[in-house]
Design a protein around this motif. Structure first.
Motif, PDB file in Angstrom:
ATOM      1  N   GLY A 118      42.031  15.643  24.647  1.00  0.00           N
ATOM      2  CA  GLY A 118      41.829  16.954  24.046  1.00  0.00           C
ATOM      3  C   GLY A 118      40.656  17.687  24.667  1.00  0.00           C
ATOM      4  O   GLY A 118      40.757  18.872  25.036  1.00  0.00           O
ATOM      5  N   ARG A 119      39.522  17.006  24.803  1.00  0.00           N
ATOM      6  CA  ARG A 119      38.341  17.632  25.408  1.00  0.00           C
ATOM      7  C   ARG A 119      38.588  17.965  26.878  1.00  0.00           C
ATOM      8  O   ARG A 119      38.212  19.029  27.361  1.00  0.00           O
ATOM      9  CB  ARG A 119      37.136  16.696  25.282  1.00  0.00           C
ATOM     10  N   HIS A 120      39.219  17.031  27.572  1.00  0.00           N
ATOM     11  CA  HIS A 120      39.529  17.220  28.993  1.00  0.00           C
ATOM     12  C   HIS A 120      40.423  18.446  29.178  1.00  0.00           C
ATOM     13  O   HIS A 120      40.136  19.322  30.005  1.00  0.00           O
ATOM     14  CB  HIS A 120      40.222  15.950  29.490  1.00  0.00           C
ATOM     15  N   ARG A 121      41.478  18.515  28.405  1.00  0.00           N
ATOM     16  CA  ARG A 121      42.426  19.615  28.560  1.00  0.00           C
ATOM     17  C   ARG A 121      41.787  20.956  28.220  1.00  0.00           C
ATOM     18  O   ARG A 121      41.964  21.945  28.947  1.00  0.00           O
ATOM     19  CB  ARG A 121      43.647  19.357  27.674  1.00  0.00           C
ATOM     20  N   ALA A 122      41.031  21.012  27.123  1.00  0.00           N
ATOM     21  CA  ALA A 122      40.412  22.270  26.712  1.00  0.00           C
ATOM     22  C   ALA A 122      39.450  22.778  27.793  1.00  0.00           C
ATOM     23  O   ALA A 122      39.449  23.967  28.133  1.00  0.00           O
ATOM     24  CB  ALA A 122      39.674  22.084  25.396  1.00  0.00           C
ATOM     25  N   ASP A 123      38.638  21.886  28.346  1.00  0.00           N
ATOM     26  CA  ASP A 123      37.674  22.283  29.365  1.00  0.00           C
ATOM     27  C   ASP A 123      38.381  22.803  30.615  1.00  0.00           C
ATOM     28  O   ASP A 123      38.028  23.866  31.150  1.00  0.00           O
ATOM     29  CB  ASP A 123      36.776  21.099  29.727  1.00  0.00           C
ATOM     30  N   LEU A 124      39.398  22.078  31.084  1.00  0.00           N
ATOM     31  CA  LEU A 124      40.071  22.496  32.313  1.00  0.00           C
ATOM     32  C   LEU A 124      40.853  23.790  32.121  1.00  0.00           C
ATOM     33  O   LEU A 124      40.883  24.644  33.024  1.00  0.00           O
ATOM     34  CB  LEU A 124      40.991  21.379  32.804  1.00  0.00           C
ATOM     35  N   LEU A 125      41.469  23.964  30.969  1.00  0.00           N
ATOM     36  CA  LEU A 125      42.216  25.200  30.734  1.00  0.00           C
ATOM     37  C   LEU A 125      41.283  26.402  30.657  1.00  0.00           C
ATOM     38  O   LEU A 125      41.630  27.501  31.116  1.00  0.00           O
ATOM     39  CB  LEU A 125      43.058  25.073  29.468  1.00  0.00           C
ATOM     40  N   HIS A 126      40.101  26.233  30.092  1.00  0.00           N
ATOM     41  CA  HIS A 126      39.139  27.333  30.080  1.00  0.00           C
ATOM     42  C   HIS A 126      38.665  27.663  31.498  1.00  0.00           C
ATOM     43  O   HIS A 126      38.494  28.835  31.846  1.00  0.00           O
ATOM     44  CB  HIS A 126      37.945  26.978  29.185  1.00  0.00           C
ATOM     45  N   ARG A 127      38.464  26.648  32.316  1.00  0.00           N
ATOM     46  CA  ARG A 127      38.100  26.893  33.709  1.00  0.00           C
ATOM     47  C   ARG A 127      39.214  27.658  34.430  1.00  0.00           C
ATOM     48  O   ARG A 127      38.959  28.584  35.207  1.00  0.00           O
ATOM     49  CB  ARG A 127      37.843  25.567  34.426  1.00  0.00           C
ATOM     50  N   LEU A 128      40.456  27.257  34.169  1.00  0.00           N
ATOM     51  CA  LEU A 128      41.589  27.914  34.827  1.00  0.00           C
ATOM     52  C   LEU A 128      41.759  29.345  34.340  1.00  0.00           C
ATOM     53  O   LEU A 128      42.191  30.213  35.110  1.00  0.00           O
ATOM     54  CB  LEU A 128      42.862  27.102  34.573  1.00  0.00           C
ATOM     55  N   ALA A 129      41.433  29.608  33.084  1.00  0.00           N
ATOM     56  CA  ALA A 129      41.505  30.978  32.587  1.00  0.00           C
ATOM     57  C   ALA A 129      40.531  31.871  33.351  1.00  0.00           C
ATOM     58  O   ALA A 129      40.857  33.015  33.702  1.00  0.00           O
ATOM     59  CB  ALA A 129      41.201  31.005  31.088  1.00  0.00           C
ATOM     60  N   ALA A 130      39.339  31.349  33.620  1.00  0.00           N
ATOM     61  CA  ALA A 130      38.357  32.124  34.382  1.00  0.00           C
ATOM     62  C   ALA A 130      38.831  32.335  35.817  1.00  0.00           C
ATOM     63  O   ALA A 130      38.662  33.425  36.395  1.00  0.00           O
ATOM     64  CB  ALA A 130      37.008  31.405  34.362  1.00  0.00           C
ATOM     65  N   LEU A 131      39.434  31.307  36.421  1.00  0.00           N
ATOM     66  CA  LEU A 131      39.958  31.440  37.780  1.00  0.00           C
ATOM     67  C   LEU A 131      41.084  32.467  37.820  1.00  0.00           C
ATOM     68  O   LEU A 131      41.155  33.295  38.744  1.00  0.00           O
ATOM     69  CB  LEU A 131      40.465  30.077  38.268  1.00  0.00           C
ATOM     70  N   ALA A 132      41.960  32.432  36.827  1.00  0.00           N
ATOM     71  CA  ALA A 132      43.067  33.392  36.768  1.00  0.00           C
ATOM     72  C   ALA A 132      42.536  34.818  36.626  1.00  0.00           C
ATOM     73  O   ALA A 132      43.067  35.751  37.251  1.00  0.00           O
ATOM     74  CB  ALA A 132      43.996  33.048  35.608  1.00  0.00           C
ATOM     75  N   ALA A 133      41.495  35.001  35.828  1.00  0.00           N
ATOM     76  CA  ALA A 133      40.916  36.341  35.664  1.00  0.00           C
ATOM     77  C   ALA A 133      40.379  36.858  36.992  1.00  0.00           C
ATOM     78  O   ALA A 133      40.539  38.042  37.329  1.00  0.00           O
ATOM     79  CB  ALA A 133      39.810  36.295  34.610  1.00  0.00           C
ATOM     80  N   ARG A 134      39.743  35.980  37.770  1.00  0.00           N
ATOM     81  CA  ARG A 134      39.244  36.380  39.096  1.00  0.00           C
ATOM     82  C   ARG A 134      40.401  36.758  40.017  1.00  0.00           C
ATOM     83  O   ARG A 134      40.324  37.751  40.766  1.00  0.00           O
ATOM     84  CB  ARG A 134      38.447  35.240  39.719  1.00  0.00           C
ATOM     85  N   ALA A 135      41.487  35.993  39.973  1.00  0.00           N
ATOM     86  CA  ALA A 135      42.640  36.276  40.839  1.00  0.00           C
ATOM     87  C   ALA A 135      43.301  37.597  40.451  1.00  0.00           C
ATOM     88  O   ALA A 135      43.794  38.338  41.317  1.00  0.00           O
ATOM     89  CB  ALA A 135      43.637  35.125  40.763  1.00  0.00           C
ATOM     90  N   LYS A 136      43.283  37.916  39.164  1.00  0.00           N
ATOM     91  CA  LYS A 136      43.833  39.205  38.727  1.00  0.00           C
ATOM     92  C   LYS A 136      42.964  40.354  39.226  1.00  0.00           C
ATOM     93  O   LYS A 136      43.475  41.373  39.713  1.00  0.00           O
ATOM     94  CB  LYS A 136      43.925  39.240  37.199  1.00  0.00           C
ATOM     95  N   ARG A 137      41.649  40.185  39.110  1.00  0.00           N
ATOM     96  CA  ARG A 137      40.741  41.248  39.569  1.00  0.00           C
ATOM     97  C   ARG A 137      40.872  41.471  41.072  1.00  0.00           C
ATOM     98  O   ARG A 137      40.683  42.594  41.559  1.00  0.00           O
ATOM     99  CB  ARG A 137      39.290  40.902  39.207  1.00  0.00           C
ATOM    100  N   ALA A 138      41.229  40.412  41.790  1.00  0.00           N
ATOM    101  CA  ALA A 138      41.426  40.530  43.236  1.00  0.00           C
ATOM    102  C   ALA A 138      42.783  41.139  43.582  1.00  0.00           C
ATOM    103  O   ALA A 138      43.082  41.361  44.764  1.00  0.00           O
ATOM    104  CB  ALA A 138      41.287  39.157  43.898  1.00  0.00           C
TER     105      ALA A 138
END
Length: 207
Positions: A118-138
């Motif tokens: 649970g902790r592992h998944r939550a942390d990685l998904l939050h990281r991926l959300a930030a990466l996705a936001a950067r890719a959208k801005r690009a």
């Protein structure tokens, strides 16, 4: 004698983990503990002495996969090119998951008795959300992408574990390429259907 007993205990633990990884990879997490004991060549008492609960066994059996999964996501998020980073995450996670259905089951589990995952998944998904936001801005990632869509790809990719081992990696890479093509921002993108709620509240990630 004490040295021999410790060596025997380590050997038993190693056989149990090897058997568990193989069975979970082949059939998912529904494999009975007694079947793991049989595959490992130990008695149920020995199994439960080393791993009192099935979740203990799952956590230890997939410790290496957890580390590999984290490295994939952390490395992708560190890439200065967000689309390249996201592409590497999608491809590498798809390949990792194709090799091991049990790990996908464990990673996607929303059960409260699985705190490690649970902790592992939550942390990685939050990281991926930030990466996705950067890719959208690009301007590289479609504007209506949600992290749930990556989860959808991982869930769909579970079927790749049934492919022949010799073709599994190639199939996973092709599947990832098709998914990335769908994720790419384009003037010809059609509207997507309503986003299904694939994430539980504990790891809900907003776009």
């Amino acid at each position: 004698m004490t040295h021999n007993l410790r060596a025997d205990a380590r050997e038993n633990r190693g056989r149990i983990l090897e058997a568990a990884r193989a069975l979970f990879a082949e059939r998912g997490l529904d494999v009975p503990m007694r079947e793991v004991a049989r595959r490992a060549g130990v008695g149920p008492a020995t199994l439960y002495r080393r791993f009192p609960t099935k979740q203990d066994l799952v956590d230890d059996a997939f410790a290496d996969e957890l580390r590999a999964c984290r490295e994939i996501v952390v490395d992708g998020c560190a890439d200065p090119d967000p689309w390249r980073g996201l592409s590497s995450v999608v491809e590498d996670l798809t390949v990792l998951n194709a090799r091991n259905q049990g790990f996908v089951d464990a990673f996607m589990s929303a059960h409260p008795h699985a705190p490690v995952f649970g902790r592992h998944r939550a942390d990685l998904l939050h990281r991926l959300a930030a990466l996705a936001a950067r890719a959208k801005r690009a301007g590289r990632l479609r504007h209506d992408f949600a992290v749930d869509d990556l989860v959808l790809v991982l869930l769909a990719g579970r079927g790749l574990s049934s492919a022949h081992p010799d073709t599994r990696t190639a199939a996973a890479r092709r599947f990832a390429a098709l998914a990335l093509d769908a994720f790419r921002e384009s003037a010809t993108n059609g509207a997507l259907p309503r986003r299904p709620p694939l994430l539980d509240d504990a790891v809900r990630v907003h776009r």
